[in-house]
Write an enzyme that holds these catalytic residues in place. Structure first.
Site, PDB file in Angstrom:
ATOM      1  N   GLN A  85     -10.057   9.998   8.492  1.00  0.00           N
ATOM      2  CA  GLN A  85      -9.805   8.599   8.879  1.00  0.00           C
ATOM      3  C   GLN A  85      -8.713   8.011   7.985  1.00  0.00           C
ATOM      4  OE1 GLN A  85     -13.880   6.484   9.476  1.00  0.00           O
ATOM      5  NE2 GLN A  85     -14.287   8.308   8.266  1.00  0.00           N
ATOM      6  N   THR A 101     -17.125   8.722   3.374  1.00  0.00           N
ATOM      7  CA  THR A 101     -17.011   7.671   4.408  1.00  0.00           C
ATOM      8  C   THR A 101     -18.314   6.893   4.516  1.00  0.00           C
ATOM      9  OG1 THR A 101     -16.583   7.172   6.747  1.00  0.00           O
ATOM     10  CG2 THR A 101     -17.534   9.346   6.288  1.00  0.00           C
ATOM     11  N   VAL A 128      -5.164   7.293   6.089  1.00  0.00           N
ATOM     12  CA  VAL A 128      -3.769   7.194   6.542  1.00  0.00           C
ATOM     13  C   VAL A 128      -2.813   7.570   5.411  1.00  0.00           C
ATOM     14  CG1 VAL A 128      -4.364   5.381   8.221  1.00  0.00           C
ATOM     15  CG2 VAL A 128      -3.628   4.709   5.916  1.00  0.00           C
ATOM     16  N   ASP A 129      -3.370   8.116   4.315  1.00  0.00           N
ATOM     17  CA  ASP A 129      -2.567   8.285   3.090  1.00  0.00           C
ATOM     18  C   ASP A 129      -1.811   9.606   2.977  1.00  0.00           C
ATOM     19  OD1 ASP A 129      -4.579  10.149   2.296  1.00  0.00           O
ATOM     20  OD2 ASP A 129      -5.667   8.623   1.166  1.00  0.00           O
ATOM     21  N   ARG A 137       0.823  -1.210   0.000  1.00  0.00           N
ATOM     22  CA  ARG A 137       0.000   0.000   0.000  1.00  0.00           C
ATOM     23  C   ARG A 137       0.859   1.264   0.000  1.00  0.00           C
ATOM     24  NH1 ARG A 137      -4.133  -0.644   4.649  1.00  0.00           N
ATOM     25  NH2 ARG A 137      -4.663   1.466   4.014  1.00  0.00           N
ATOM     26  N   HIS A 147      -6.803   7.784  12.385  1.00  0.00           N
ATOM     27  CA  HIS A 147      -6.362   6.388  12.279  1.00  0.00           C
ATOM     28  C   HIS A 147      -4.873   6.277  11.944  1.00  0.00           C
ATOM     29  CE1 HIS A 147     -10.795   5.029  11.434  1.00  0.00           C
ATOM     30  NE2 HIS A 147     -10.582   5.307  12.705  1.00  0.00           N
TER      31      HIS A 147
HETATM   32  C1  BJW Z   1     -16.900   8.010  -2.402  1.00  0.00           C
HETATM   33  C2  BJW Z   1     -16.253   8.000  -3.619  1.00  0.00           C
HETATM   34  C3  BJW Z   1     -15.997   9.250  -4.226  1.00  0.00           C
HETATM   35  C4  BJW Z   1     -16.482   5.970  -2.977  1.00  0.00           C
HETATM   36  N1  BJW Z   1     -16.378  10.367  -3.614  1.00  0.00           N
HETATM   37  N2  BJW Z   1     -17.268   9.134  -1.805  1.00  0.00           N
HETATM   38  C5  BJW Z   1     -19.108   1.062  18.760  1.00  0.00           C
HETATM   39  C6  BJW Z   1     -20.108   0.400  18.090  1.00  0.00           C
HETATM   40  C7  BJW Z   1     -19.821  -0.679  17.277  1.00  0.00           C
HETATM   41  C8  BJW Z   1     -18.501  -1.128  17.104  1.00  0.00           C
HETATM   42  C9  BJW Z   1     -17.506  -0.470  17.760  1.00  0.00           C
HETATM   43  C10 BJW Z   1     -17.808   0.609  18.569  1.00  0.00           C
HETATM   44  N3  BJW Z   1     -16.638   1.078  19.100  1.00  0.00           N
HETATM   45  C11 BJW Z   1     -15.621   0.330  18.635  1.00  0.00           C
HETATM   46  C12 BJW Z   1     -16.114  -0.623  17.839  1.00  0.00           C
HETATM   47  C13 BJW Z   1     -15.255  -1.642  17.135  1.00  0.00           C
HETATM   48  C14 BJW Z   1     -14.652  -1.132  15.848  1.00  0.00           C
HETATM   49  C15 BJW Z   1     -15.776  -0.828  14.853  1.00  0.00           C
HETATM   50  O1  BJW Z   1     -16.206   0.283  14.671  1.00  0.00           O
HETATM   51  N4  BJW Z   1     -16.246  -1.835  14.157  1.00  0.00           N
HETATM   52  C16 BJW Z   1     -17.310  -1.639  13.164  1.00  0.00           C
HETATM   53  C17 BJW Z   1     -16.823  -2.164  11.810  1.00  0.00           C
HETATM   54  C18 BJW Z   1     -18.560  -2.280  13.654  1.00  0.00           C
HETATM   55  N5  BJW Z   1     -13.831   0.039  16.077  1.00  0.00           N
HETATM   56  C19 BJW Z   1     -12.580  -0.064  16.523  1.00  0.00           C
HETATM   57  O2  BJW Z   1     -12.070  -1.156  16.771  1.00  0.00           O
HETATM   58  C20 BJW Z   1     -11.793   1.213  16.722  1.00  0.00           C
HETATM   59  N6  BJW Z   1     -11.205   1.221  18.014  1.00  0.00           N
HETATM   60  C21 BJW Z   1     -11.915   1.515  19.126  1.00  0.00           C
HETATM   61  O3  BJW Z   1     -13.050   1.905  19.077  1.00  0.00           O
HETATM   62  O4  BJW Z   1     -11.198   1.333  20.316  1.00  0.00           O
HETATM   63  C22 BJW Z   1     -11.946   1.229  21.524  1.00  0.00           C
HETATM   64  C23 BJW Z   1     -12.538  -0.168  21.584  1.00  0.00           C
HETATM   65  C24 BJW Z   1     -11.712  -1.261  21.414  1.00  0.00           C
HETATM   66  C25 BJW Z   1     -12.251  -2.541  21.450  1.00  0.00           C
HETATM   67  C26 BJW Z   1     -13.620  -2.725  21.626  1.00  0.00           C
HETATM   68  C27 BJW Z   1     -14.456  -1.608  21.765  1.00  0.00           C
HETATM   69  C28 BJW Z   1     -13.892  -0.324  21.766  1.00  0.00           C
HETATM   70  C29 BJW Z   1     -10.627   1.273  15.735  1.00  0.00           C
HETATM   71  C30 BJW Z   1     -11.057   1.366  14.318  1.00  0.00           C
HETATM   72  C31 BJW Z   1      -9.828   1.329  13.413  1.00  0.00           C
HETATM   73  C32 BJW Z   1     -10.191   1.279  11.938  1.00  0.00           C
HETATM   74  N7  BJW Z   1      -9.024   0.956  11.195  1.00  0.00           N
HETATM   75  C33 BJW Z   1      -9.108   0.977   9.728  1.00  0.00           C
HETATM   76  C34 BJW Z   1      -7.728   0.532   9.175  1.00  0.00           C
HETATM   77  C35 BJW Z   1      -6.724   1.681   9.332  1.00  0.00           C
HETATM   78  C36 BJW Z   1      -5.377   1.302   8.846  1.00  0.00           C
HETATM   79  C37 BJW Z   1      -5.324   0.993   7.374  1.00  0.00           C
HETATM   80  O5  BJW Z   1      -5.599   1.847   6.514  1.00  0.00           O
HETATM   81  O6  BJW Z   1      -4.993  -0.151   7.074  1.00  0.00           O
HETATM   82  O7  BJW Z   1      -9.442   2.285   9.257  1.00  0.00           O
HETATM   83  S1  BJW Z   1     -10.424  -0.053   9.094  1.00  0.00           S
HETATM   84  C38 BJW Z   1     -10.867   1.060   7.772  1.00  0.00           C
HETATM   85  O8  BJW Z   1     -12.204   1.584   8.011  1.00  0.00           O
HETATM   86  C39 BJW Z   1      -9.909   2.258   7.894  1.00  0.00           C
HETATM   87  C40 BJW Z   1     -10.822   3.401   7.614  1.00  0.00           C
HETATM   88  O9  BJW Z   1     -10.259   4.597   8.115  1.00  0.00           O
HETATM   89  C41 BJW Z   1     -12.098   2.984   8.284  1.00  0.00           C
HETATM   90  C42 BJW Z   1     -13.327   3.721   7.756  1.00  0.00           C
HETATM   91  O10 BJW Z   1     -13.545   3.418   6.422  1.00  0.00           O
HETATM   92  P1  BJW Z   1     -14.057   4.555   5.416  1.00  0.00           P
HETATM   93  O11 BJW Z   1     -13.022   5.591   5.301  1.00  0.00           O
HETATM   94  O12 BJW Z   1     -15.404   4.987   5.791  1.00  0.00           O
HETATM   95  O13 BJW Z   1     -14.038   3.746   4.030  1.00  0.00           O
HETATM   96  P2  BJW Z   1     -15.200   2.819   3.418  1.00  0.00           P
HETATM   97  O14 BJW Z   1     -14.556   1.985   2.380  1.00  0.00           O
HETATM   98  O15 BJW Z   1     -15.955   2.110   4.457  1.00  0.00           O
HETATM   99  O16 BJW Z   1     -16.201   3.843   2.745  1.00  0.00           O
HETATM  100  C43 BJW Z   1     -15.831   4.599   1.605  1.00  0.00           C
HETATM  101  C44 BJW Z   1     -17.004   5.461   1.222  1.00  0.00           C
HETATM  102  O17 BJW Z   1     -16.579   6.298   0.152  1.00  0.00           O
HETATM  103  C45 BJW Z   1     -18.215   4.686   0.717  1.00  0.00           C
HETATM  104  O18 BJW Z   1     -19.395   5.155   1.391  1.00  0.00           O
HETATM  105  C46 BJW Z   1     -18.298   5.042  -0.774  1.00  0.00           C
HETATM  106  O19 BJW Z   1     -19.636   5.131  -1.262  1.00  0.00           O
HETATM  107  C47 BJW Z   1     -17.641   6.385  -0.795  1.00  0.00           C
HETATM  108  N8  BJW Z   1     -17.009   6.765  -2.082  1.00  0.00           N
HETATM  109  N9  BJW Z   1     -16.002   6.759  -4.048  1.00  0.00           N
HETATM  110  C48 BJW Z   1     -17.001  10.338  -2.469  1.00  0.00           C
HETATM  111  N10 BJW Z   1     -15.366   9.362  -5.501  1.00  0.00           N
END
Ligand code: BJW
Length: 254
Positions: free
Chosen positions: A101, A188, A103-104, A70, A119
């Protein structure tokens, strides 16, 4: 895309603007998102095997190699018109917080100054034993580089599932959500917490909530304005119309 004039009026009077971006804002630069059905990283790779502390413990070489792949991809991409428009927008408001969110590092490369990375950043590493931040490390081929201080394996300085977000950054993001007049959620899916809680938090505190995304998300129903389309097309139009509203061109005189 027709942008509602009522939204432009809101921008023209706003003092404090907060933006949350996700992977979609970088999609038009060629950076894959996570959850898009055919092109997202999670459609090809299992997050349990790559983006959790357990994955790194079980198979550090696989995880390191995936992040190296990546990093190489990111060297070949450039900020797109959405990143550039956000960098210009920052200069138009007395308070402008860009929470990402991603990391790029593309917002910073586009010229944004006040960026809060929730993140982490893939360009940095940290010691997997002691957490020391490492900004550069020697090329070691397929071997994982080691911490120069304690010899522990380096890992990317990003936030994996199950890990806490950086405390200061999360606090900044929550404060910026609570205190803004306008909150933009761009590219997001708003499925990952605690970042996904920021748009509703802003709305609860009377902010106007705006979403820019071609698809429906968990935010769409709550948003006051939804601009459904790619950020790289919508953001430059939005910027131009706000600029026009804030400092209209003087009438042409002979
Ligand atoms: C366009 C487009 C264009 C396309 N123009 N738009 C409370 C409730 C439920 C669960 C939890 C909670 N609290 C914690 C959790 C657990 C977990 C979580 O949320 N899980 C869910 C999946 C249910 N969260 C965590 O573990 C977090 N830690 C935490 O809360 O610690 C305390 C805790 C620990 C343990 C238990 C409980 C609490 C940490 C989360 C870390 C996320 N890490 C990642 C990887 C980062 C490193 C890497 O890059 O490798 O972060 S996962 C990935 O998802 C990355 C992103 O930042 C993140 C969000 O994704 P994003 O950016 O929204 O991307 P997509 O692909 O989902 O969406 C893209 C969007 O773009 C789409 O809608 C498209 O339509 C759109 N799009 N083209 C505009 N041209």
């Amino acid at each position: 895309m027709t942008i509602p004039p009522q939204l432009i009026s809101r921008f023209a009077t706003a003092k404090r603007v907060t933006v949350l971006t996700g992977a979609g804002v970088s999609a038009e630069s060629g950076v894959p998102t996570f959850r898009d059905a055919l092109t997202g990283l999670w459609s090809k790779f299992n997050p349990e095997e790559l983006a959790t502390p357990g994955a790194f413990f079980r198979n550090p070489n696989l995880v390191w190699a995936w992040y190296e792949w990546r990093r190489k991809l990111l060297k070949q991409v450039e900020p797109n018109p959405a990143h550039l428009a956000l960098a210009q927008m920052e200069r138009m408001f007395s308070e402008f917080n860009l929470i990402t969110q991603n990391v790029d590092g593309l917002h910073q490369r586009a010229g944004s100054r006040n960026v809060t990375e929730l993140h982490g950043n893939i360009a940095r590493s940290k010691c997997s034993e002691e957490g020391t931040i490492i900004n550069s490390w020697p090329e070691t081929g397929t071997e994982i580089p080691k911490c120069p201080q304690c010899g522990g394996l380096l890992r990317p300085d990003v936030v994996w599932f199950g890990e806490d977000l950086p405390v200061a950054e999360l606090k900044t993001a929550e404060t910026a959500a609570i205190n803004c007049d306008l909150f933009l959620s761009i590219g997001t899916s708003a499925e990952v917490y605690p970042a996904a809680g920021l748009p509703p938090l802003a709305r609860q505190h009377q902010a106007i909530l705006v979403e820019i995304n071609p698809d429906v998300t968990t935010i769409t129903k709550q948003a006051h304005f939804v601009l459904a389309g790619p950020a790289g097309e919508i953001m430059p139009q939005l910027l131009a119309q706000i600029q026009q509203a804030i400092s209209p061109q003087p009438p042409i005189t002979d």
